[in-house]
Every structure is written in structure tokens, then in C-alpha cells.
Design a protein around this motif. Structure first.
Motif, PDB file in Angstrom:
ATOM      1  N   THR A   1       0.825  -1.203   0.000  1.00  0.00           N
ATOM      2  CA  THR A   1       0.000   0.000   0.000  1.00  0.00           C
ATOM      3  C   THR A   1       0.859   1.254   0.000  1.00  0.00           C
ATOM      4  N   LEU A   2       2.029   1.197   0.645  1.00  0.00           N
ATOM      5  CA  LEU A   2       2.910   2.363   0.683  1.00  0.00           C
ATOM      6  C   LEU A   2       3.474   2.672  -0.696  1.00  0.00           C
ATOM      7  N   ASN A   3       3.602   1.668  -1.531  1.00  0.00           N
ATOM      8  CA  ASN A   3       4.140   1.896  -2.865  1.00  0.00           C
ATOM      9  C   ASN A   3       3.262   2.834  -3.678  1.00  0.00           C
ATOM     10  N   GLU A   4       1.993   2.924  -3.313  1.00  0.00           N
ATOM     11  CA  GLU A   4       1.059   3.764  -4.055  1.00  0.00           C
ATOM     12  C   GLU A   4       0.845   5.125  -3.390  1.00  0.00           C
ATOM     13  N   VAL A   5       1.509   5.335  -2.260  1.00  0.00           N
ATOM     14  CA  VAL A   5       1.356   6.586  -1.513  1.00  0.00           C
ATOM     15  C   VAL A   5       2.274   7.658  -2.098  1.00  0.00           C
ATOM     16  N   GLU A   6       1.786   8.870  -2.209  1.00  0.00           N
ATOM     17  CA  GLU A   6       2.593   9.983  -2.714  1.00  0.00           C
ATOM     18  C   GLU A   6       3.736  10.296  -1.742  1.00  0.00           C
ATOM     19  N   ASP A   7       4.817  10.870  -2.286  1.00  0.00           N
ATOM     20  CA  ASP A   7       5.954  11.244  -1.444  1.00  0.00           C
ATOM     21  C   ASP A   7       5.530  12.170  -0.313  1.00  0.00           C
ATOM     22  N   SER A   8       4.646  13.114  -0.615  1.00  0.00           N
ATOM     23  CA  SER A   8       4.206  14.069   0.401  1.00  0.00           C
ATOM     24  C   SER A   8       3.475  13.373   1.544  1.00  0.00           C
ATOM     25  N   GLU A   9       2.741  12.306   1.238  1.00  0.00           N
ATOM     26  CA  GLU A   9       2.042  11.550   2.280  1.00  0.00           C
ATOM     27  C   GLU A   9       3.023  10.787   3.152  1.00  0.00           C
TER      28      GLU A   9
ATOM     29  N   PHE B   1       8.351  20.550   6.067  1.00  0.00           N
ATOM     30  CA  PHE B   1       7.746  20.473   4.741  1.00  0.00           C
ATOM     31  C   PHE B   1       6.265  20.792   4.885  1.00  0.00           C
ATOM     32  N   THR B   2       5.840  21.861   4.242  1.00  0.00           N
ATOM     33  CA  THR B   2       4.475  22.352   4.432  1.00  0.00           C
ATOM     34  C   THR B   2       3.459  21.662   3.541  1.00  0.00           C
ATOM     35  N   GLY B   3       3.931  20.936   2.558  1.00  0.00           N
ATOM     36  CA  GLY B   3       3.011  20.286   1.631  1.00  0.00           C
ATOM     37  C   GLY B   3       2.620  21.183   0.473  1.00  0.00           C
ATOM     38  N   GLY B   4       3.133  22.417   0.482  1.00  0.00           N
ATOM     39  CA  GLY B   4       2.787  23.345  -0.582  1.00  0.00           C
ATOM     40  C   GLY B   4       3.638  23.203  -1.824  1.00  0.00           C
ATOM     41  N   GLY B   5       4.688  22.369  -1.749  1.00  0.00           N
ATOM     42  CA  GLY B   5       5.570  22.206  -2.902  1.00  0.00           C
ATOM     43  C   GLY B   5       5.743  20.739  -3.236  1.00  0.00           C
ATOM     44  N   ASN B   6       6.743  20.455  -4.044  1.00  0.00           N
ATOM     45  CA  ASN B   6       7.022  19.088  -4.452  1.00  0.00           C
ATOM     46  C   ASN B   6       7.883  18.411  -3.394  1.00  0.00           C
ATOM     47  N   ALA B   7       7.410  17.299  -2.857  1.00  0.00           N
ATOM     48  CA  ALA B   7       8.111  16.622  -1.770  1.00  0.00           C
ATOM     49  C   ALA B   7       9.483  16.105  -2.201  1.00  0.00           C
ATOM     50  N   ARG B   8       9.554  15.573  -3.404  1.00  0.00           N
ATOM     51  CA  ARG B   8      10.825  15.029  -3.877  1.00  0.00           C
ATOM     52  C   ARG B   8      11.853  16.141  -4.072  1.00  0.00           C
TER      53      ARG B   8
END
Length: 202
Positions: free
Chosen positions: A22-30, A87-94
Motif C-alpha cells: 500500500t505504501l508503494n502507491e502513496v505519494e511522497d508528500s504523504e 515540509f508544508t506540503g505546498g511544494g514538491n516533496a521530492r
């Protein structure tokens, strides 16, 4: 593991296990959110699994050698673990994570420069004399220094583009998505930056 200032340093992350599908499908920000909110080590391991290779290539491009790159990446992931909440989540996590890799790599480069300067000030010791330096190594160091000096004259955005393209080996499309700028802009600025570097290194 506890650092000298009392902060907990996570153990070296292992590759994400198959049952964590399930983690494989989670976004980096999550993943970053899970690390920040619950100190989720499985999320941290998944993030490491995704980014480690790109982070290492980027660090090696900046530092010039694998040993320093490994140290920079280790320190970068430690800081990602500690400061995930920033990390505020407002940008690209990667992009946020890779920027930490860039900062730690530059710190390593500055540290190496200080060490070399200190050695030069101390003067040669033992049997090795001033003229005993390997000429090939000296030429290589001069070339690397010239390249880094030329890179430093470019605008910050251009430096980031070159680092992501050649260091992290990201495609122009990936860079476009990471930095949220048009692919055409990425292509044009990369071409212009490389032309400027070629001119400066003549």
C-alpha cells in the motif's frame, strides 16, 4: 541511535518489504506526513527506497567522489527524518528532499576545501615533497574546480536544472513536474546553461 545532541537518529533504512504494498502507491508528500506525525519508520524506509539512488548520483556529482557522496546522503536523510515537519506540503516533496541532499553535499565540498587549505598551510610532511603530487590527480582537481567555479556563476535555477538533469539523472519531464515549470523552459534553460559553461571553460 542517539546523536551527541540527544536527538534520535533512525537506523539505516532497509528496503521496503513486499507486505508494504500500500505504501508503494502513496505519494511522497504523504510519506513525509506520516514521518512527521507518527515517526513512521516504514514510511521512512519507503521514502529512502525511492530516493536513495537519485540522491547518491546527485551528491556524487556535487562532491566529486563516492565516499563523500555517501556521507552527504546519510546526513541528508537524517535531516529529512528530523525536520520532516518543516515540509508544508505546498511544494514538491521530492524536490524538497533533494534540495536537502544538495545542501549537505555543498557542506561536504566546503569541508573538503577547508581540509585541503589546512594541509597546504601546514606544508609537506614526511618523505613527500611539494613536487610529489600526482600530476594526473592535480589536473583532475583543477578541472573539477574550474567546472564548479563556472557552475557557481550561473543563476540558481540553472544550477538546479543541471544538478537534477546530470546529477539526479531526471528527465526533462520529471524536472518540469518537480519544479513546476514548462518542459520547454527546462529544455531552453538547460541548453543555454550548457552553452555558457562551454564558453566559460574554453
Amino acid at each position: 541511535m542517539v546523536t551527541r545532541n540527544g536527538a534520535e537518529r533512525p537506523s539505516h533504512p532497509t528496503r521496503a518489504q513486499p507486505q508494504m504494498g500500500t505504501l508503494n502507491e502513496v505519494e511522497d508528500s504523504e510519506l513525509l506526513a506520516r514521518i512527521a506525525q507518527a515517526r513512521d519508520r516504514q514510511a521512512f524506509a519507503e521514502l529512502y527506497d525511492r530516493l536513495e539512488r537519485k540522491a547518491f548520483r546527485l551528491a556524487r556529482t556535487i562532491t566529486g567522489n563516492s565516499a563523500s557522496a555517501e556521507e552527504a546522503v546519510q546526513e541528508a536523510f537524517y535531516r529529512i527524518w528530523i525536520f520532516t515537519s518543516s515540509f508544508t506540503g505546498g511544494g514538491n516533496a521530492r524536490a524538497w528532499a533533494l534540495q536537502i541532499v544538495v545542501r549537505e553535499s555543498l557542506k561536504k565540498v566546503r569541508s573538503q576545501r577547508r581540509e585541503r587549505r589546512d594541509l597546504e598551510e601546514e606544508g609537506p610532511r614526511g618523505a613527500r615533497g611539494p613536487g610529489s603530487m600526482d600530476p594526473a590527480r592535480g589536473d583532475q582537481d583543477e578541472q573539477v574546480a574550474a567546472l564548479r567555479g563556472a557552475l557557481a556563476t550561473l543563476p540558481v535555477l540553472h544550477q538546479r536544472l543541471i544538478g537534477l538533469y546530470f546529477g539526479a539523472e531526471m528527465s526533462q519531464q520529471q524536472i518540469s513536474e518537480t519544479l513546476r515549470i514548462p518542459t520547454r523552459t527546462v529544455s531552453d534553460k538547460l541548453e543555454r546553461s550548457l552553452a555558457q559553461l562551454k564558453e566559460k571553460l574554453k
